[in-house]
Design a protein around this motif. Structure first.
Motif, short mmCIF file in Angstrom:
data_model
loop_
_atom_site.label_atom_id
_atom_site.label_comp_id
_atom_site.label_asym_id
_atom_site.label_seq_id
_atom_site.Cartn_x
_atom_site.Cartn_y
_atom_site.Cartn_z
N SER A 8 0.81 -1.22 0.00
CA SER A 8 0.00 0.00 0.00
C SER A 8 0.84 1.27 0.00
O SER A 8 0.35 2.35 -0.34
N TYR A 9 2.14 1.15 0.35
CA TYR A 9 3.02 2.30 0.23
C TYR A 9 3.17 2.73 -1.23
O TYR A 9 3.55 3.86 -1.52
N GLY A 10 2.88 1.82 -2.15
CA GLY A 10 2.89 2.17 -3.56
C GLY A 10 1.84 3.20 -3.91
O GLY A 10 2.01 3.99 -4.84
N TRP A 11 0.71 3.21 -3.17
CA TRP A 11 -0.30 4.24 -3.38
C TRP A 11 0.24 5.62 -3.03
O TRP A 11 -0.06 6.60 -3.70
N ALA A 12 1.04 5.69 -1.95
CA ALA A 12 1.61 6.98 -1.55
C ALA A 12 2.55 7.51 -2.63
O ALA A 12 2.66 8.72 -2.84
#
Length: 468
Positions: free
Chosen positions: A35-39
């Motif tokens: 989900s850090y990829g969304w950031a």
């Protein structure tokens, strides 16, 4: 308990075991980290990144399976590059794989410790992480069949939970919610969005990282020429479905920006749909531990076989090339990786890289090892097709040379991008490889006296004839 130097790993694993290992090695990546990829890229940008990386892994696995069935060796990528390029090629692929598999478990064990600390606040998360090492190293020591059966069990539970998550949040899903402000920058596609797509590559790789570790169990698999292709293909298809399913469903149930910088995106996404008191949520929080355990346990199995194979070929001290005569497991290799991992756990707050604690960077370090290994493996596939056209290949890469070329080009692109965004970690990776090369450079006698290995015979003969 005596041990003797031998290469007699026991062939006892079925195709179902191998599928469980392939999926279990990776499945913690569906629960956290991505989900850090969304950031970095936004939901739509990260979707593009994930499609690119899924294409890399799918074409890689279809190509990698050719090598695994032709050379069913505990060293996996080390053996393929050794056979193709000789000792130096084996060294590069073997050490890169070792870095990948030794540096991933500390991060996962600390996630296990942090999870248990939430449930039991009096429990020190670092001590819990060390306890996880002790328990699962012990399970790996008692026997590969027991270890693989346990891995299969917890992997199936983790898959069931992910399917339950998708089903429970489905009534609250909206693609319009998922796509809202879905590009990095101002929410619409710009040059900044393109930068975000590339910056998010490590987080998309986390969805699939370590699936290749199942190759290291090929030497312990019944009828690997038939079993490995089925297990690998089923494994990558399972993981692609789960990766896209969890990511898209989690992003479409509410404000995805609140999930983009946390380690528990699935429970928080489910909370948006069912509320904090739902029994479904409590189930997800508790059983979510199985996803972490499956990957942690499987990667211990992977790093131990890599250490064992490198030591057997003379690239590491020969003491690690022993198996216990009763359990037929590489006990010293299992313990060696655990020592490194436990040291990393206690160094977390003492060592920083780029202002971040050690364990915040070791996943990236692990990814560097993986990508270098992917590049070496695909290069080995092309080389062996030319140098050994008569090599028995029970499974041949489909659409050759297109599939391995796609895997190779995307891996090179991923490596270049990661170097650009993570120069300090890459410098440390190069430093570790350099230290390993010094050991390699001054221990030629270990390789000259190494146990004969029929799967590496051609490369060994050539290397020794050059030395003579």
């Amino acid at each position: 308990m005596s041990e003797k130097p031998q290469s007699g790993l026991h062939r006892s694993l079925s195709g179902l075991h191998l599928w469980g290992i392939a999926v279990g090695l990776v499945i913690s990546g569906e629960y956290f980290g991505w989900s850090y990829g969304w950031a970095a890229a936004g939901t739509l940008g990260f979707l593009v990144t994930t499609i690119l990386i899924a294409a890399m892994y799918t074409t890689f696995i279809f190509s990698f399976t050719e090598l695994t069935t032709a050379i069913p060796h505990a060293g996996g990528p080390f053996a393929y590059s050794y056979r193709a390029f000789g000792p130096i090629g084996g060294f590069i692929a073997g050490m890169a794989t070792l870095i990948e598999f030794v540096f991933a478990p500390p991060a996962i064990s600390l996630a296990i410790g942090a999870y248990l600390n939430v449930q039991f606040p009096a429990l020190d998360p670092k001590l819990a992480a060390v306890g996880a090492y002790i328990v699962f190293m012990g399970l790996n020591i008692v026997g590969v069949t027991i270890a693989a059966t346990f891995e299969l069990f917890i992997t199936v539970l983790a898959i069931i939970e992910l399917l339950v998550f998708m089903g429970v949040v489905a009534p609250g899903f909206s693609f319009a919610t998922f796509a809202a402000n879905g590009w990095a920058g101002q929410g619409t596609f710009t040059s900044e969005s393109l930068t975000g797509i590339f910056a998010a590559i490590p987080f998309a790789i986390w969805f699939f990282l370590a699936i290749e570790g199942a190759a290291m169990a090929a030497e312990e698999t019944k009828n690997p020429t038939k079993t490995v292709p089925k297990a690998y293909i089923a494994g990558i298809l399972t993981l692609v479905f789960l990766a896209f399913g969890t990511m898209i469903m989690a992003g479409g149930v509410g404000d995805w920006t609140t999930l983009s910088n946390i380690n528990d995106p699935l429970p928080q996404a489910m909370k948006m749909v069912v509320g904090e008191s739902s029994g479904w949520l409590h189930m997800l929080v508790w059983i979510g531990l199985f996803g972490l355990v499956a990957s942690f346990h499987g990667i211990i199995m992977g790093y131990s076989r890599q250490i064992f194979a490198l030591a057997r070929a003379g690239f590491l001290p020969p003491a690690f090339a022993t198996v216990n005569p009763r359990t037929r497991t590489p006990v010293k290799a299992i313990l060696a990786g655990g020592v490194v991992g436990i040291a990393a756990i206690f160094s977390d707050s003492l060592i920083t890289i780029g202002g971040q604690p050690l364990t915040a960077n070791i996943v990236t370090m692990s990814v560097f090892g993986a990508i270098v290994m992917y590049i070496m493996s695909m290069a080995a596939l092309f080389k062996l097709r030319r140098s050994e056209p008569a090599l028995d290949r029970p499974f041949r890469a489909p659409f050759y040379p297109v599939f391995p070329a796609i895997a190779l080009v995307t891996a090179v692109l991923a490596l270049g991008t990661m170097i650009y965004f993570n120069p300090m970690v890459f410098g440390l990776f190069v430093g570790l490889m350099a230290v390993a090369f010094l050991f390699y450079r001054f221990t030629a006698g270990l390789r000259e006296n190494a146990e004969a290995d029929e799967l590496l015979t051609l490369a060994q003969v050539e290397a020794r004839s050059l030395a003579d």
